[in-house]
Design an enzyme around this catalytic site. Structure first.
Site, mmCIF file in Angstrom:
data_model
loop_
_atom_site.group_PDB
_atom_site.id
_atom_site.type_symbol
_atom_site.label_atom_id
_atom_site.label_comp_id
_atom_site.label_asym_id
_atom_site.label_seq_id
_atom_site.Cartn_x
_atom_site.Cartn_y
_atom_site.Cartn_z
ATOM 1 N N LYS A 26 55.565 27.897 44.840
ATOM 2 C CA LYS A 26 54.266 27.378 44.384
ATOM 3 C C LYS A 26 54.057 27.657 42.899
ATOM 4 O O LYS A 26 53.642 26.767 42.143
ATOM 5 C CB LYS A 26 53.156 28.028 45.232
ATOM 6 C CG LYS A 26 51.742 27.613 44.861
ATOM 7 C CD LYS A 26 50.786 27.829 46.016
ATOM 8 C CE LYS A 26 50.393 29.266 46.274
ATOM 9 N NZ LYS A 26 49.485 29.863 45.283
ATOM 10 N N ARG A 31 53.815 25.218 37.288
ATOM 11 C CA ARG A 31 54.231 25.297 35.878
ATOM 12 C C ARG A 31 55.099 24.105 35.488
ATOM 13 O O ARG A 31 55.079 23.661 34.338
ATOM 14 C CB ARG A 31 54.950 26.632 35.644
ATOM 15 C CG ARG A 31 53.971 27.830 35.675
ATOM 16 C CD ARG A 31 54.679 29.114 36.048
ATOM 17 N NE ARG A 31 53.872 30.320 35.869
ATOM 18 C CZ ARG A 31 53.011 30.809 36.768
ATOM 19 N NH1 ARG A 31 52.813 30.176 37.923
ATOM 20 N NH2 ARG A 31 52.339 31.926 36.523
ATOM 21 N N GLY A 99 43.776 29.216 42.569
ATOM 22 C CA GLY A 99 43.483 30.088 41.432
ATOM 23 C C GLY A 99 44.452 29.874 40.287
ATOM 24 O O GLY A 99 44.067 29.902 39.111
ATOM 25 N N ARG A 127 35.941 33.301 42.909
ATOM 26 C CA ARG A 127 36.945 34.204 42.324
ATOM 27 C C ARG A 127 36.651 34.475 40.839
ATOM 28 O O ARG A 127 36.113 33.634 40.129
ATOM 29 C CB ARG A 127 38.350 33.620 42.537
ATOM 30 C CG ARG A 127 38.706 33.659 44.028
ATOM 31 C CD ARG A 127 40.029 33.046 44.328
ATOM 32 N NE ARG A 127 41.152 33.817 43.796
ATOM 33 C CZ ARG A 127 42.408 33.410 43.903
ATOM 34 N NH1 ARG A 127 42.700 32.263 44.484
ATOM 35 N NH2 ARG A 127 43.374 34.155 43.409
ATOM 36 N N SER A 172 48.423 40.841 35.844
ATOM 37 C CA SER A 172 48.167 39.490 36.339
ATOM 38 C C SER A 172 49.013 38.464 35.593
ATOM 39 O O SER A 172 48.865 38.273 34.385
ATOM 40 C CB SER A 172 46.691 39.123 36.178
ATOM 41 O OG SER A 172 46.520 37.731 36.352
ATOM 42 N N GLN A 174 48.696 35.349 36.064
ATOM 43 C CA GLN A 174 47.829 34.218 35.741
ATOM 44 C C GLN A 174 47.138 34.430 34.396
ATOM 45 O O GLN A 174 47.029 33.501 33.590
ATOM 46 C CB GLN A 174 46.796 34.006 36.855
ATOM 47 C CG GLN A 174 47.467 33.544 38.149
ATOM 48 C CD GLN A 174 46.501 33.317 39.287
ATOM 49 O OE1 GLN A 174 45.306 33.594 39.169
ATOM 50 N NE2 GLN A 174 47.014 32.831 40.408
ATOM 51 N N ASP A 320 51.551 39.046 46.771
ATOM 52 C CA ASP A 320 51.129 38.047 47.766
ATOM 53 C C ASP A 320 51.710 38.320 49.150
ATOM 54 O O ASP A 320 51.406 37.606 50.104
ATOM 55 C CB ASP A 320 51.535 36.640 47.299
ATOM 56 C CG ASP A 320 50.798 36.255 46.014
ATOM 57 O OD1 ASP A 320 49.712 36.818 45.760
ATOM 58 O OD2 ASP A 320 51.323 35.413 45.265
ATOM 59 N N ARG A 351 41.789 40.261 50.914
ATOM 60 C CA ARG A 351 42.927 40.430 51.823
ATOM 61 C C ARG A 351 43.019 41.817 52.440
ATOM 62 O O ARG A 351 43.720 42.002 53.447
ATOM 63 C CB ARG A 351 44.239 40.049 51.097
ATOM 64 C CG ARG A 351 44.365 38.554 50.892
ATOM 65 C CD ARG A 351 45.626 38.113 50.191
ATOM 66 N NE ARG A 351 45.695 36.653 50.190
ATOM 67 C CZ ARG A 351 46.476 35.930 49.406
ATOM 68 N NH1 ARG A 351 47.288 36.524 48.538
ATOM 69 N NH2 ARG A 351 46.457 34.608 49.479
ATOM 70 N N ARG A 392 47.800 32.842 53.664
ATOM 71 C CA ARG A 392 48.776 33.916 53.907
ATOM 72 C C ARG A 392 48.367 34.776 55.102
ATOM 73 O O ARG A 392 49.214 35.307 55.825
ATOM 74 C CB ARG A 392 48.962 34.761 52.646
ATOM 75 C CG ARG A 392 49.460 33.925 51.478
ATOM 76 C CD ARG A 392 50.217 34.680 50.429
ATOM 77 N NE ARG A 392 50.437 33.812 49.281
ATOM 78 C CZ ARG A 392 51.392 32.882 49.205
ATOM 79 N NH1 ARG A 392 52.247 32.717 50.198
ATOM 80 N NH2 ARG A 392 51.520 32.125 48.144
HETATM 81 O O1 SPQ Z 1 46.864 30.376 43.020
HETATM 82 P P1 SPQ Z 1 46.274 31.508 43.799
HETATM 83 O O2 SPQ Z 1 45.236 30.994 44.754
HETATM 84 O O3 SPQ Z 1 45.748 32.622 42.951
HETATM 85 O O4 SPQ Z 1 47.498 32.086 44.691
HETATM 86 C C1 SPQ Z 1 48.028 33.377 45.014
HETATM 87 C C2 SPQ Z 1 48.631 33.213 46.466
HETATM 88 O O5 SPQ Z 1 48.589 34.121 47.291
HETATM 89 O O6 SPQ Z 1 49.192 32.150 46.703
HETATM 90 C C3 SPQ Z 1 47.015 34.521 44.955
HETATM 91 F F1 SPQ Z 1 46.126 34.554 45.805
HETATM 92 O O7 SPQ Z 1 49.161 33.689 44.179
HETATM 93 C C4 SPQ Z 1 49.071 34.067 42.791
HETATM 94 C C5 SPQ Z 1 49.519 35.502 42.625
HETATM 95 O O8 SPQ Z 1 48.762 36.385 43.403
HETATM 96 C C6 SPQ Z 1 49.973 33.136 42.011
HETATM 97 C C7 SPQ Z 1 50.303 33.650 40.643
HETATM 98 C C8 SPQ Z 1 50.929 32.733 39.653
HETATM 99 O O9 SPQ Z 1 51.495 31.691 40.038
HETATM 100 O O10 SPQ Z 1 50.888 33.072 38.451
HETATM 101 C C9 SPQ Z 1 50.075 34.958 40.266
HETATM 102 C C10 SPQ Z 1 49.443 35.956 41.162
HETATM 103 O O11 SPQ Z 1 48.084 36.106 40.795
HETATM 104 P P2 SPQ Z 1 47.586 37.190 39.707
HETATM 105 O O12 SPQ Z 1 46.082 37.154 39.834
HETATM 106 O O13 SPQ Z 1 48.168 38.489 40.143
HETATM 107 O O14 SPQ Z 1 48.035 36.757 38.387
#
Ligand code: SPQ
Length: 440
Positions: A26, A31, A99, A127, A172, A174, A320, A351, A392
């Site tokens: 995913k 990306r 997210g 969120r 993070s 993200q 995750d 979670r 999940r």
């Molecule tokens: O996209 P989303 O909803 O945030 O998805 C999750 C998941 O479990 O599928 C988190 F709930 O994955 C994130 C992951 O936890 C995907 C991600 C990424 O692609 O950069 C990074 C992680 O989040 P974070 O907040 O730790 O940066």
């Protein structure tokens, strides 16, 4: 999307067997659309995840004028428009449950010439977004959320961005990715330092598109003003989706499963490290590099797991995977202790709480803490659990049935389609006695 009507019913017992290729990664799928859209030239993607989350990203770029053909059997063709070729969308971008889409797009869109609004479903709309809007504002972006710091987000275009050096308060990927994407549009250098390693797909893929990323220790830097060159991307199977089968095979006696072509980026393999430490029988075979990402086949055979104190440095590498790992802990001998995982409380659901509620409903000795959980392994009863609309959690409780003494009924499962369309038939083929039905 309301997921309140899809129910999984899973009969107790059985085991998992065979060769399984789970859905595409995913994080990499998101990306590939983002960078393909901003590149000069045509990017060909294979193995793309046709789940609701990555499709939300794809549709957002279509709405901003990018021609994207597919997906068809995981193949997508993105006709890149260049760094400054996106157009204002006619309506707010609806990012559903995702997210990743919202946070990465916040950075990428902060550097555009037009205004844009982004919204999501009830989960995404609760969120936290200040983690990106605050540092983006430091760069000169104008990103506005609700008073609570949640979506919808309004981004004002036409701002001049400047590079910053930012130390992230939480680990993070993200946030890191959001700032690096904004940094492509900023004057000077943008550097992001992380407190612990997080997934580095953005850095790797930028380099694959010919954009220089300077990584030194825990800091990644880009300079603004460059260009992306279209490329070919082979998306590996998602280790986060493979996790359900890894845990299922580990806990169900008689299991032997090989998961094919799984991404084993070192920033994602916490689940392998943790399961092995618990006594899991896991073989990583045929390691290879595909399009800049390490890939392997993963064979898992059942074994008696034992409880452990999960090392905190593994937490971001398995962030995750904890819903599934909690199920593994419930089947292990002795106590498993997780700490340092407060980020789990701000995912698609809380979670920690939702998993603890479900485990307790099934008779498991599970105690949530502020930043983790204590689980004492033992018997898993049949019963009803609520996934909280979290993909999940739904798939984790489905696997718990392999060791339960009665049927497990899981409600609110429609969001499994966000990351793993086809989970039910694939799990059934491997041996899980699962059915899904609308409970309307
Ligand atoms: O996209 P989303 O909803 O945030 O998805 C999750 C998941 O479990 O599928 C988190 F709930 O994955 C994130 C992951 O936890 C995907 C991600 C990424 O692609 O950069 C990074 C992680 O989040 P974070 O907040 O730790 O940066």
């Amino acid at each position: 999307m309301s997921g309140s009507d899809l129910v999984f019913k899973v009969s107790p017992g059985g085991h998992l067997q065979g060769v399984v290729r789970v859905a595409g990664d995913k994080s990499i799928s998101h990306r590939s659309i983002m960078l393909g859209s901003l590149a000069n030239g045509v990017t060909e993607i294979s193995g793309f995840l046709e789940g609701d989350d990555s499709l939300a990203t794809l549709n957002a770029f279509r709405a901003m004028g990018v021609r994207i053909d597919g997906p068809q059997d995981g193949n997508v063709t993105v006709h890149g428009v260049g760094m400054h070729g996106l157009k204002a969308p006619a309506a707010p971008l609806d990012l559903g449950n995702s997210g990743t889409s919202m946070r990465l797009l916040a950075g990428l869109l902060a550097g555009q010439a037009f205004d844009v609004e982004m919204m999501g479903d009830s989960s995404l709309n609760s969120r936290p977004m200040r983690r990106v809007s605050v540092p983006l504002s430091e760069m000169g972006a104008v990103v506005e959320g609700t008073e609570a710091g949640t979506p919808p987000l309004k981004i004002k275009g036409g701002q001049r961005l400047k590079g910053i050096s930012y130390e992230m308060p939480m680990a993070s990927a993200q946030v890191k990715s959001s700032l690096l994407l904004a940094g492509l549009y900023a004057d000077g250098e943008t550097c992001v330092t992380e407190p612990a390693p997080t997934r580095d797909h953005t850095e790797r893929m930028l380099q694959g598109f010919g954009y220089e990323v300077r990584v030194s220790g825990s800091t990644a830097c880009v300079s603004g003003g460059g260009a992306l060159r279209a490329t070919r991307i082979d998306v590996p199977a998602d280790i986060s989706s493979a996790t359900f089968f890894m845990v299922g095979a580990a806990i169900a006696p008689g299991s032997d499963v090989t998961l094919q072509h799984v991404g084993i980026n070192p920033t994602r393999i916490g689940v392998i490290n943790i399961l092995r430490q618990m006594g899991g029988d896991i073989e990583v075979q045929n390691e290879r590099i595909v399009g800049g990402e390490p890939v392997a086949d993963i064979r898992v055979r059942s074994s008696q797991l034992h409880g452990i104190q999960i090392p905190e440095e593994q937490v971001p590498l398995a962030i995750d995977e904890f819903p599934a790992l909690f199920v593994a802990a419930a089947c292990a001998e002795g106590e498993t202790l997780l700490t340092g995982a407060e980020e789990l409380r701000v995912k698609e659901s809380d979670r920690i709480q939702v998993m603890a509620d479900g485990l307790v409903a099934l008779g498991v000795d599970a105690t949530p803490t502020a930043d983790g959980m204590v689980i004492r392994g033992g018997e898993i009863n049949g019963g009803s659990v609520d996934s909280g609309g979290d993909h999940r959690i739904a798939m984790s409780f489905a696997m718990a049935a392999l060791r339960a003494t009665g049927e497990i009924k899981i409600s609110d499962c429609a969001n499994v389609n966000t990351s793993f369309p086809g989970f039910v038939p694939l799990a059934r083929d491997a041996g899980l006695q699962i059915s899904s039905q609308n409970d309307g």
